[in-house]
Design an enzyme around this catalytic site. Sequence first.
Site, PDB file in Angstrom:
ATOM      1  N   ASP A  69       0.895  -1.161   0.000  1.00 32.76           N
ATOM      2  CA  ASP A  69       0.000   0.000   0.000  1.00 32.76           C
ATOM      3  C   ASP A  69       0.927   1.203   0.000  1.00 32.76           C
ATOM      4  OD1 ASP A  69      -1.629   2.128   0.396  1.00 32.76           O
ATOM      5  OD2 ASP A  69      -2.636   1.337   2.174  1.00 32.76           O
ATOM      6  N   TYR A 177      -6.501  15.494  -8.966  1.00 32.27           N
ATOM      7  CA  TYR A 177      -5.540  14.774  -9.807  1.00 32.27           C
ATOM      8  C   TYR A 177      -4.458  15.740 -10.301  1.00 32.27           C
ATOM      9  CZ  TYR A 177      -3.983  11.239 -13.190  1.00 32.27           C
ATOM     10  OH  TYR A 177      -3.250  10.305 -13.904  1.00 32.27           O
ATOM     11  N   LYS A 181      -0.552  15.420  -9.422  1.00 34.34           N
ATOM     12  CA  LYS A 181       0.435  15.164 -10.479  1.00 34.34           C
ATOM     13  C   LYS A 181       1.463  16.293 -10.589  1.00 34.34           C
ATOM     14  CE  LYS A 181      -0.807  11.034 -11.731  1.00 34.34           C
ATOM     15  NZ  LYS A 181       0.086   9.887 -11.558  1.00 34.34           N
ATOM     16  N   THR A 212      -6.493   2.120 -20.242  1.00 34.78           N
ATOM     17  CA  THR A 212      -6.266   1.202 -19.113  1.00 34.78           C
ATOM     18  C   THR A 212      -7.568   1.088 -18.320  1.00 34.78           C
ATOM     19  OG1 THR A 212      -5.711   2.935 -17.528  1.00 34.78           O
ATOM     20  CG2 THR A 212      -3.898   2.103 -18.875  1.00 34.78           C
TER      21      THR A 212
HETATM   22  N1  LIG Z   1      -4.272   5.665 -17.884  1.00 32.11           N
HETATM   23  C1  LIG Z   1      -4.013   6.936 -18.132  1.00 32.11           C
HETATM   24  O1  LIG Z   1      -4.615   7.567 -19.020  1.00 32.11           O
HETATM   25  C2  LIG Z   1      -2.960   7.658 -17.368  1.00 32.11           C
HETATM   26  C3  LIG Z   1      -2.527   8.882 -17.863  1.00 32.11           C
HETATM   27  C4  LIG Z   1      -1.547   9.567 -17.162  1.00 32.11           C
HETATM   28  C5  LIG Z   1      -1.007   9.042 -16.020  1.00 32.11           C
HETATM   29  N2  LIG Z   1      -1.460   7.841 -15.562  1.00 32.11           N
HETATM   30  C6  LIG Z   1      -0.869   7.349 -14.332  1.00 32.11           C
HETATM   31  O2  LIG Z   1      -0.291   6.094 -14.563  1.00 32.11           O
HETATM   32  C7  LIG Z   1      -0.363   5.316 -13.367  1.00 32.11           C
HETATM   33  C8  LIG Z   1      -1.029   3.980 -13.669  1.00 32.11           C
HETATM   34  O3  LIG Z   1      -2.332   4.222 -14.171  1.00 32.11           O
HETATM   35  P1  LIG Z   1      -3.185   3.090 -14.899  1.00 32.11           P
HETATM   36  O4  LIG Z   1      -4.007   3.794 -15.904  1.00 32.11           O
HETATM   37  O5  LIG Z   1      -2.299   1.969 -15.297  1.00 32.11           O
HETATM   38  O6  LIG Z   1      -4.154   2.670 -13.700  1.00 32.11           O
HETATM   39  P2  LIG Z   1      -4.738   1.242 -13.253  1.00 32.11           P
HETATM   40  O7  LIG Z   1      -5.884   1.562 -12.372  1.00 32.11           O
HETATM   41  O8  LIG Z   1      -4.971   0.386 -14.441  1.00 32.11           O
HETATM   42  O9  LIG Z   1      -3.544   0.632 -12.400  1.00 32.11           O
HETATM   43  C9  LIG Z   1      -3.162   1.211 -11.177  1.00 32.11           C
HETATM   44  C10 LIG Z   1      -2.650   0.134 -10.261  1.00 32.11           C
HETATM   45  O10 LIG Z   1      -2.288   0.774  -9.008  1.00 32.11           O
HETATM   46  C11 LIG Z   1      -2.730  -0.056  -7.946  1.00 32.11           C
HETATM   47  N3  LIG Z   1      -2.938   0.758  -6.748  1.00 32.11           N
HETATM   48  C12 LIG Z   1      -3.903   1.665  -6.499  1.00 32.11           C
HETATM   49  N4  LIG Z   1      -3.774   2.173  -5.268  1.00 32.11           N
HETATM   50  C13 LIG Z   1      -2.684   1.584  -4.713  1.00 32.11           C
HETATM   51  C14 LIG Z   1      -2.030   1.692  -3.453  1.00 32.11           C
HETATM   52  N5  LIG Z   1      -2.495   2.498  -2.488  1.00 32.11           N
HETATM   53  N6  LIG Z   1      -0.934   0.948  -3.239  1.00 32.11           N
HETATM   54  C15 LIG Z   1      -0.469   0.110  -4.198  1.00 32.11           C
HETATM   55  N7  LIG Z   1      -1.055  -0.055  -5.396  1.00 32.11           N
HETATM   56  C16 LIG Z   1      -2.153   0.678  -5.652  1.00 32.11           C
HETATM   57  C17 LIG Z   1      -4.030  -0.675  -8.440  1.00 32.11           C
HETATM   58  O11 LIG Z   1      -4.375  -1.847  -7.729  1.00 32.11           O
HETATM   59  C18 LIG Z   1      -3.690  -0.928  -9.912  1.00 32.11           C
HETATM   60  O12 LIG Z   1      -3.160  -2.215 -10.102  1.00 32.11           O
HETATM   61  C19 LIG Z   1      -1.109   6.180 -12.344  1.00 32.11           C
HETATM   62  O13 LIG Z   1      -0.172   6.885 -11.585  1.00 32.11           O
HETATM   63  C20 LIG Z   1      -1.884   7.128 -13.225  1.00 32.11           C
HETATM   64  O14 LIG Z   1      -2.208   8.325 -12.567  1.00 32.11           O
HETATM   65  C21 LIG Z   1      -2.408   7.136 -16.199  1.00 32.11           C
END
Ligand SMILES: NC(=O)c1ccc[n+]([C@@H]2O[C@H](COP(=O)([O-])OP(=O)(O)OC[C@H]3O[C@@H](n4cnc5c(N)ncnc54)[C@H](O)[C@@H]3O)[C@@H](O)[C@H]2O)c1
Length: 276
Positions: A69, A177, A181, A212
Amino acid sequence: MDITGYALVTGGGSGIGKACCLAFAKAGARGLLVADINVDAAKKTADEAKAAAATCTTLDFRAEAVHIDIADESSVQTAVEKMVELFGRVDYCVHSAGVSGGSHGSIAGNNFSDFKRTLDINVNGTYLITNFVSVAMKAQEPKQTDASSVERGFTRGTIVILGSVSSMIANPGMVQYTAAKHAIMGISKTAAIDNVTFGIRVNCICPSWIDTPMVQRSFELVPGLEQTLLDGAPMGRLGRPEEVADAALFLCSPKSSFITGCGLIIDGGMTLGTKT
Ligand SMILES: NC(=O)c1ccc[n+]([C@@H]2O[C@H](COP(=O)([O-])OP(=O)(O)OC[C@H]3O[C@@H](n4cnc5c(N)ncnc54)[C@H](O)[C@@H]3O)[C@@H](O)[C@H]2O)c1
């Protein structure tokens, strides 16, 4: 890409983190620890990574999963200690665990508990991961960055943190957010300068909308969002998690040996403006 070491990936159970795990396995990493709050998902990724490595590399590849976590200090400490115990070092850390921030709403009507929770997980989590991984990397022996080039110096490890285009610009209705960020970019840049003399590079990746589970949940929450984004996107599509993973591996590899403290935008041209 010259990826030959041991990788710790947070948030590896889903989306971008999972794509990074599979990319490390295919690129020749020797070991992988998949860390996620959803440990079943992390185990599944570790199994998929082992299967992917078996078809792509000849090295003995090991992959394990661990519960983490990221908002909990002792949990982060335990996971980083497990990484060192398993593999002896952390050559690459990709920090992808995070949350999208709950409700969407303009600043006048935003939800304070969502704001606090988002900063707790995304900002405190990034601070804790960067802190504990930096400690582990500082304690390990340096290696020559590139076997064929002494000029590229030495490395103790590389950290890649998932920011967002929201680290650079504001997205309407997403103050929690955007604030998180922007803070993550600050942590990343400070860690880059604090770690530079130890041969530890820290970079931030700033994607726009990537296809995703996190983004699919946002589309369910906000009717019409997907079409609005696609209409305005210069490339007319969402990004692929694999496209972000390619950038993460580049920033981990010796190919990026002179890059630290950057915020690499991966957005199909989104921040250039709309196409019409
Ligand atoms: N998908 C997008 O469009 C996008 C764009 C820009 C940035 N991001 C960033 O990329 C990263 C991954 O995003 P994603 O789209 O793959 O999301 P996702 O929800 O598919 O995956 C996120 C993962 O983080 C885990 N998680 C959540 N809270 C947690 C915690 N407290 N401790 C440990 N694990 C935890 C979840 O279980 C999940 O497996 C994030 O930081 C997100 O903000 C995503």
